[in-house]
Scaffold this active site. Sequence first.
Site, PDB file in Angstrom:
ATOM      1  N   LYS A   1     -45.139 -27.656 -22.179  1.00 36.60           N
ATOM      2  CA  LYS A   1     -45.411 -28.514 -23.328  1.00 36.60           C
ATOM      3  C   LYS A   1     -44.477 -28.191 -24.488  1.00 36.60           C
ATOM      4  CE  LYS A   1     -48.360 -27.528 -26.484  1.00 36.60           C
ATOM      5  NZ  LYS A   1     -49.473 -27.305 -27.428  1.00 36.60           N
ATOM      6  N   ASN A   2     -44.244 -26.898 -24.733  1.00 37.68           N
ATOM      7  CA  ASN A   2     -43.436 -26.488 -25.883  1.00 37.68           C
ATOM      8  C   ASN A   2     -41.953 -26.805 -25.703  1.00 37.68           C
ATOM      9  OD1 ASN A   2     -45.691 -25.586 -27.205  1.00 37.68           O
ATOM     10  ND2 ASN A   2     -45.398 -23.439 -26.667  1.00 37.68           N
TER      11      ASN A   2
ATOM     12  N   CYS B   1     -53.392 -26.041 -34.526  1.00 37.53           N
ATOM     13  CA  CYS B   1     -54.292 -24.904 -34.359  1.00 37.53           C
ATOM     14  C   CYS B   1     -54.369 -24.055 -35.624  1.00 37.53           C
ATOM     15  CB  CYS B   1     -53.810 -24.008 -33.212  1.00 37.53           C
ATOM     16  SG  CYS B   1     -54.044 -24.703 -31.579  1.00 37.53           S
TER      17      CYS B   1
ATOM     18  N   ARG C   1     -48.149 -21.370 -40.906  1.00 39.44           N
ATOM     19  CA  ARG C   1     -46.906 -21.787 -40.243  1.00 39.44           C
ATOM     20  C   ARG C   1     -46.233 -22.822 -41.137  1.00 39.44           C
ATOM     21  NH1 ARG C   1     -48.412 -22.759 -33.951  1.00 39.44           N
ATOM     22  NH2 ARG C   1     -50.127 -23.970 -34.802  1.00 39.44           N
TER      23      ARG C   1
ATOM     24  N   ASP D   1     -48.046 -15.986 -27.401  1.00 45.64           N
ATOM     25  CA  ASP D   1     -48.926 -16.896 -26.665  1.00 45.64           C
ATOM     26  C   ASP D   1     -49.579 -16.252 -25.442  1.00 45.64           C
ATOM     27  OD1 ASP D   1     -48.620 -18.958 -28.418  1.00 45.64           O
ATOM     28  OD2 ASP D   1     -47.252 -20.141 -27.178  1.00 45.64           O
TER      29      ASP D   1
ATOM     30  N   ARG E   1     -55.074 -29.224 -24.777  1.00 44.66           N
ATOM     31  CA  ARG E   1     -53.788 -29.454 -25.430  1.00 44.66           C
ATOM     32  C   ARG E   1     -52.657 -28.715 -24.723  1.00 44.66           C
ATOM     33  NH1 ARG E   1     -53.573 -26.986 -30.186  1.00 44.66           N
ATOM     34  NH2 ARG E   1     -51.553 -27.939 -30.482  1.00 44.66           N
TER      35      ARG E   1
END
Length: 420
Positions: free
Chosen positions: A22-23, A117, A122, A308, A400
């Site tokens: 996804k990233n 999230c 951030r 992560d 997600r």
Amino acid sequence: MEKLRIEGGRRLDGEIRISGAKNSALPILAATLLADGVMQVGNLPHLHDITTMLELLGCMGVQVAINEDMSVETDCADMKSCVAPYDLVRTMRASILVLGPLLARYGKAEVSLPGGCAIGSRPVDLHLRGMEALGAEVDVLDGYIKAHVPGGRLKGAEFYCDTVTVTGTENILMAAVLAEGRSIIKNAAREPEVVDLANCLIAMGAKIEGAGTDTLVIDGVEKLHGCHFDVLPDRIETGTYLVAAAVTGGRVKCKDTDPLLLEAVLDKLRECGAEVTTGKDWIELNMHGRRPKAVDICTAPHPAFPTDMQAQFVVLNAIAEGVGRVIETVFENRFMHAQELVRMGADIHVEGNTAIVTGKEGLSAAPVMATDLRASASLVIAALVAVGETDVDRIYHIDRGYECIEEKLQMLGANIRRVQ
């Protein structure tokens, strides 16, 4: 609201296919805004965030089509808007990645400040300063980033990132590829997903050197063309299933992945006592029924241990032999899963950015609540080994980032189902 109900105590055993990252997929989909022609992006994971990004492109006038092989084709020929509205951006921080491409290709952008999230601060200031360094004029008004490029084309510049930022590096990189002249991004992120984006841009005709290092050199070109590009495998999904195997004393083979993407994680899994074997596109972990040994980890930007994967290793340490120290240096608020794990019997003491985890032989089922994407994965892993039936609530977080998580775990022998 849906939840996952998991009966613990089963040893995982089997093989699964790893999805696309996804990233990596999200910035590459944003990069399709730069293409003069049709882009085809393959190996996309079927996730809510991907759907949101495609909706965002569609609302700006991009023609989006899904092919039989589940690749996505985009065509910007009829672009009618450079606005990324709040209703779409608020659920996904990665939406800000359209800022750089819009300014580079169309000379203007109006992007809502993002949501996402709750794992700490951030800020987007590096994104904005990067755009300003390239010649854009930027204002933040009424919750929107409103930017335009006097003269219509960005100018090459040298920019130093005060902190290592993945999305900031990606946004500035995408803006620079169409800027006039040379741009240099210093202290750039080195993550594999940044390299994947750079490789996609190069396939589109961009001139980029230094991907995978802390200095990116970009010579701007006048336009980019369409191409076909497959997203790289998801290293965090891979690591999550490997940890799940380690925690349950089982064996899992992850296919369609790349062991070179998560060397730091594999080193720690070997240190905990797992037998780890690899091939070009697969990784197998086998605990042979043994209980893992506690390991110390310290998160940091790539190529160090990824933040992560921190929550998953907190669970591993919670049932391991010995005491493990987990230090989080990337996000300041990323131990929210610790209190939920304590409800399941884990012995975790958080002191600032450090969690001291004393391993126990087992955990007990309890109703728990996910607070962010990776925290939710850690709670699922804990439930797999806990005695009794655990309900994991707020699983919209896990949806997600993990494609078909209950189906994949069922293939490995887990007793897990989705309930209302």
